[in-house]
Design an enzyme around this catalytic site. Sequence first.
Site, PDB file in Angstrom:
ATOM      1  N   GLU A  45      -6.871  -1.985  -3.142  1.00 21.62           N
ATOM      2  CA  GLU A  45      -6.656  -2.690  -1.625  1.00 21.62           C
ATOM      3  C   GLU A  45      -7.917  -2.528  -0.982  1.00 21.62           C
ATOM      4  O   GLU A  45      -8.948  -1.931  -1.464  1.00 21.62           O
ATOM      5  CB  GLU A  45      -5.719  -1.293  -0.786  1.00 21.62           C
ATOM      6  CG  GLU A  45      -5.902  -1.687   0.509  1.00 21.62           C
ATOM      7  CD  GLU A  45      -4.994  -0.859   1.448  1.00 21.62           C
ATOM      8  OE1 GLU A  45      -4.469   0.067   1.187  1.00 21.62           O
ATOM      9  OE2 GLU A  45      -4.463  -1.518   2.655  1.00 21.62           O
ATOM     10  N   CYS A 239      -1.470  -0.966   3.294  1.00 18.68           N
ATOM     11  CA  CYS A 239      -1.341  -1.202   4.693  1.00 18.68           C
ATOM     12  C   CYS A 239      -1.779  -2.761   5.058  1.00 18.68           C
ATOM     13  O   CYS A 239      -1.047  -3.296   6.121  1.00 18.68           O
ATOM     14  CB  CYS A 239      -1.921  -0.299   5.641  1.00 18.68           C
ATOM     15  SG  CYS A 239      -1.138   1.252   5.629  1.00 18.68           S
ATOM     16  N   ASN A 376       5.499  -2.424   1.905  1.00 18.87           N
ATOM     17  CA  ASN A 376       4.520  -1.534   1.377  1.00 18.87           C
ATOM     18  C   ASN A 376       5.215  -0.114   2.006  1.00 18.87           C
ATOM     19  O   ASN A 376       6.275   0.254   1.226  1.00 18.87           O
ATOM     20  CB  ASN A 376       3.117  -1.804   1.944  1.00 18.87           C
ATOM     21  CG  ASN A 376       2.262  -0.422   1.848  1.00 18.87           C
ATOM     22  OD1 ASN A 376       2.261   0.106   0.414  1.00 18.87           O
ATOM     23  ND2 ASN A 376       1.578  -0.016   2.564  1.00 18.87           N
ATOM     24  N   GLU A 377       4.781   0.472   3.161  1.00 18.11           N
ATOM     25  CA  GLU A 377       5.257   1.676   3.316  1.00 18.11           C
ATOM     26  C   GLU A 377       6.041   1.599   4.485  1.00 18.11           C
ATOM     27  O   GLU A 377       5.879   1.642   5.789  1.00 18.11           O
ATOM     28  CB  GLU A 377       4.176   2.595   3.949  1.00 18.11           C
ATOM     29  CG  GLU A 377       3.253   3.348   2.868  1.00 18.11           C
ATOM     30  CD  GLU A 377       2.490   4.222   3.226  1.00 18.11           C
ATOM     31  OE1 GLU A 377       1.979   4.229   4.390  1.00 18.11           O
ATOM     32  OE2 GLU A 377       1.903   5.179   2.125  1.00 18.11           O
TER      33      GLU A 377
HETATM   34  O1  AHR Z   1      -4.357   4.074   0.447  1.00 25.88           O
HETATM   35  C1  AHR Z   1      -4.598   4.050   1.596  1.00 25.88           C
HETATM   36  C2  AHR Z   1      -3.274   3.725   2.629  1.00 25.88           C
HETATM   37  O2  AHR Z   1      -2.579   4.685   2.349  1.00 25.88           O
HETATM   38  C3  AHR Z   1      -2.651   2.600   2.109  1.00 25.88           C
HETATM   39  O3  AHR Z   1      -2.954   1.224   2.628  1.00 25.88           O
HETATM   40  C4  AHR Z   1      -1.191   2.795   2.611  1.00 25.88           C
HETATM   41  O4  AHR Z   1      -0.178   2.471   1.797  1.00 25.88           O
HETATM   42  C5  AHR Z   1      -1.194   4.521   2.544  1.00 25.88           C
HETATM   43  O5  AHR Z   1      -0.739   4.734   3.846  1.00 25.88           O
END
Ligand code: AHR
Length: 675
Positions: A45, A239, A376-377
């Site tokens: 990321e 994120c 993602n989340e």
């Molecule tokens: O790894 C950092 C963040 O942690 C990522 O973007 C997210 O998916 C999680 O909350």
Amino acid sequence: MKKLASLGLAAAMATSVMAAGHDFEINVSKKGAPIQSTMYGIFFEDINYAADGGLYAELLINRSFEFPNHFAGWDISGKVKLMADGPFDKNPHYVRMEPAGHNDKHTMIENRGFFGIGVKGGEEYRFSMWARVPDGGNAKIWIDIVENATMGEDQKLGNVGIDISGKEWKKYTAVIKPRRSFDSAHLRVWGDGRVTTDLEHISLFPTDTWKGRENGMRKDLAQALADLKPGVFRFPGGCIVEGTDLETRYQWKNTVGPVENRPLNENRWHYTFTKRYFPDYYQSYGLGFFEFFQLCEDFGCEALPVISCGLSCQYQNSIRDEKKVHVAVEDLDPYIQDALDLIEFANGDVTTTWGKVRADMGHPEPFNLHYLGIGNEQWDEKDNPVFTSRLKRFMDVLSKKHPEIKYIGTTGPDSEGWKFDLLQPRMKELGVDLYDEHYYRDENWFLGKAKDRDGNPLNCGAMRYDSYDRKGPKVFAGEYACHGRGKKWNHFETSLYEAAFMTGFERNADIVHMCTYAPLFAHVKGWQWRPDMIWYDNQNMFKTVSYYVQQLYGQYKGDNVLACSMDKKPIAGQDGQDGLFATACFDNEMNAVIVKVANVSDADQEVKFAWTGKAKDLKAGFKSAEQITLRAVGMDDENSLDNPLKITPKTEVIEANANEFKIPAKSFQIYIFKK
Ligand code: AHR
């Protein structure tokens, strides 16, 4: 202690008796669940300056003058104008450098890079820019790599002159070789002051990038990834996939095609943590989906792109504003189309629209995409299936059109709790192939000792997956790391607990098919989140102990789990096992039995391995054996830029049929017995 079944030479050792210890019994004939090739991977990321300023080897910041402050990262002097009708429609800004008005005056722009520009003496750097002389004539432009830190006569570490002519935009390149190394140089571009000159997309790369590619990656960092032997590569986040709002979500189509025309996006990590605020953190997309796929190919691993499911970051956006901040379920078609087009970009032949884009970028062969993450989340509200209503739309279309792809849903941001409890069964109902679980948790959690507020034990630690539904989707532990309580860095202790915890992945390889530690990268001057796996500045890097844990699991992955018991009981978590965590597997290529043992207790532990199985498998014994040890003097010890190799795995050859070992307190050991 009972007489141990042993192989060949080990018979001699069976006579020695240990005062206290533990007996492991490993069945070398009974091959259990296959360990997937995707088991240990990497998750990328763009957080902590992981892309621009990190893996992506571009040394200049704001090279296209597209930051909202168009001169961010640049100092200007003389007559510099910002123009907005450049040759690249998605990045229209450029600079016009006019004569400064006197022969002794110079119009000049100077880029400060990412926390400075790191250069190595004697190595080559490729400078490039697009330029023209709008009013005609010939212009001389000087490019200097400079430093201001020493008292030397001349600030220049290296320079080159470029002659510009013609009213049409052209690309100019030149190589600069700095005389000596410097970690925070600047790049100065200045004219001879006679002819108006337009400049756009000003860029500086080391020529020595990973695989020598022009739009390349930093070699040391890419090599560190390759050395992990990853089986899968999840990208591009996190994120940033979701975006703070839909407008700023990650849109893969903006990241392919000529780099000059990939539009800038903000990076949410520039403002997420106001204690560590980085106003110049943007995504140039120089490292885009083509480059990600190419890296997967380099590493010989599966690509796992993750796409937006139409929900912007749920942490940042209240569901009360659903209509405003998320795409309505009935309006999801363009998002689903993006997913279909992505599959075409990766796998379509060169006659398809997106297959042709890939081919035009120099890769006519398909990238062979097999996995796709949707969201993602994300999570559902108790009374509103915010996520699953959208995921269902994607699944209905995608699984019909592309049944060959494996789809990955999510159980949300938490390892347990109401969001997890709601989502886990829904993932099964929706028929996703895998679900992505995230846990950044403390030592207790990783050791299987965490409790909820009411004192009930949580399903955590190495035994977490022992009780999982074998008929549900497979598990992708997509983000995890042990965050030490009160300490959030990469010290030895937390990495050891990760090693212990990961024995549970291997033992449960029938349902755990992928895992990726997170985050991956961090610039020492630009991090927002820690711990991270690999740290660097502009010149150097170091691997954390967590890196070595991941690498050991990746290198000694094995192909099948072997049945392994301890003191006649199945191996599970810590309770009753003296702080020992273990797992065993067989590796076909090495033709070896591999046993991994973490001792998280304060005492050295004596253990004995007994081999069981068919007589034919036991008869020949082992030909050679090795023992790898990862341990530190202090639990807070860590690697650093100053001492990058303080804690590294140590390999020693041991007697081929040795079967009695001392597992030092607080250590991770791997034994490789080759047949
Ligand atoms: O790894 C950092 C963040 O942690 C990522 O973007 C997210 O998916 C999680 O909350």
